[in-house]
Design a protein around this motif. Structure first.
Motif: not given
Length: 201
Positions: A131-140
Motif C-alpha cells: 500500500v503506497e501513500t502520497s508521502g514517502p512510505s509504503i506498508a507491506m
C-alpha cells in the motif's frame, strides 16, 4: 417469489474472509477513513496505489558480491604470503606469526561472506500486498494464501471509493531483511519486522 437485490449491490465486494490466527500475524483493518496495518494508520485519502507483487531475493547480486569478496580476500592473503616469504629471510618467527594472522583473518572473512550468501539464497520468494501513500512510505504484508491478498486489493480500493466501509482481517507480518530483497524505489517501509529505510535508486 424472486429476490431483488438493492441498487448498487453488485458494486460492493464480498467481505474478506478472516483466516485462522497466524502466530506472527498482524491486523489489517479499515474504519473511520483510516487503513490500519498493525499499529500504523494510513488515511484512505492519502493512499495512491494498492497492489500485489512477488518479492524476490537478490540472489544474483548476492552471488556476484560473494565472488568479488572471495577474489579480494584471496588476493590479499596470497599477496601477504608472498611478501611474508620474501621478508622471512630477515625474521622467520615474525613472518610466520603475521602469516598465521593473515590466513586466520582470511578464513573468518570467507566464512562471514559465505553465511551472508546462504542467508540470501535461502530467503523465500514472497507474495506481498503493498500500500503506497502520497508521502514517502509504503506498508507491506504477506499471507500464505495469495488469493486473500488479491481480494484485499479490491477491498481496500472499495474502501477508498466508499470511506464508510469497514472490515478487519488478519494477515502475516512481513519478516524479511530488506537488504536481501528487491524493493524498487520505495523509500520507507512499515508494517513489518526488521525493515529499514530504503534509498531511491
Amino acid at each position: 417469489m424472486e429476490r431483488t437485490e438493492p441498487p448498487g449491490h453488485h458494486d460492493i465486494p464480498p467481505p474478506p474472509l478472516v483466516p485462522p490466527q497466524a502466530l506472527h500475524g498482524i491486523d489489517l483493518r479499515v474504519g473511520k477513513h483510516l487503513l490500519w496495518v498493525g499499529g500504523g494508520a494510513y488515511p484512505l485519502a492519502n493512499i495512491t496505489r494498492v497492489y500485489t507483487f512477488m518479492l524476490t531475493p537478490r540472489r544474483k547480486d548476492a552471488t556476484v558480491l560473494f565472488l568479488k569478496r572471495v577474489a579480494i580476500i584471496l588476493s590479499v592473503a596470497f599477496t601477504m604470503t608472498i611478501l611474508g616469504g620474501l621478508t622471512s629471510l630477515a625474521s622467520e618467527s615474525m613472518a610466520g606469526g603475521i602469516l598465521t594472522f593473515v590466513w586466520l583473518g582470511a578464513i573468518a572473512a570467507l566464512v562471514f561472506s559465505l553465511v551472508e550468501l546462504v542467508a540470501v539464497l535461502s530467503s523465500p520468494t514472497l507474495y506481498v500486498l503493498a500500500v503506497e501513500t502520497s508521502g514517502p512510505s509504503i506498508a507491506m504484508v504477506t499471507s500464505s494464501d495469495p488469493h486473500q491478498l488479491d481480494q484485499l486489493v479490491g477491498n481496500i480500493v472499495h474502501a477508498i471509493e466508499h470511506p464508510e466501509t469497514e472490515f478487519h482481517v488478519r494477515v502475516d507480518r512481513l519478516t524479511v531483511n530488506p537488504r536481501n530483497y528487491y524493493f524498487g524505489d520505495n523509500v520507507n517501509m512499515y508494517g513489518g519486522t526488521g525493515n529499514v529505510g530504503m534509498a531511491n535508486r
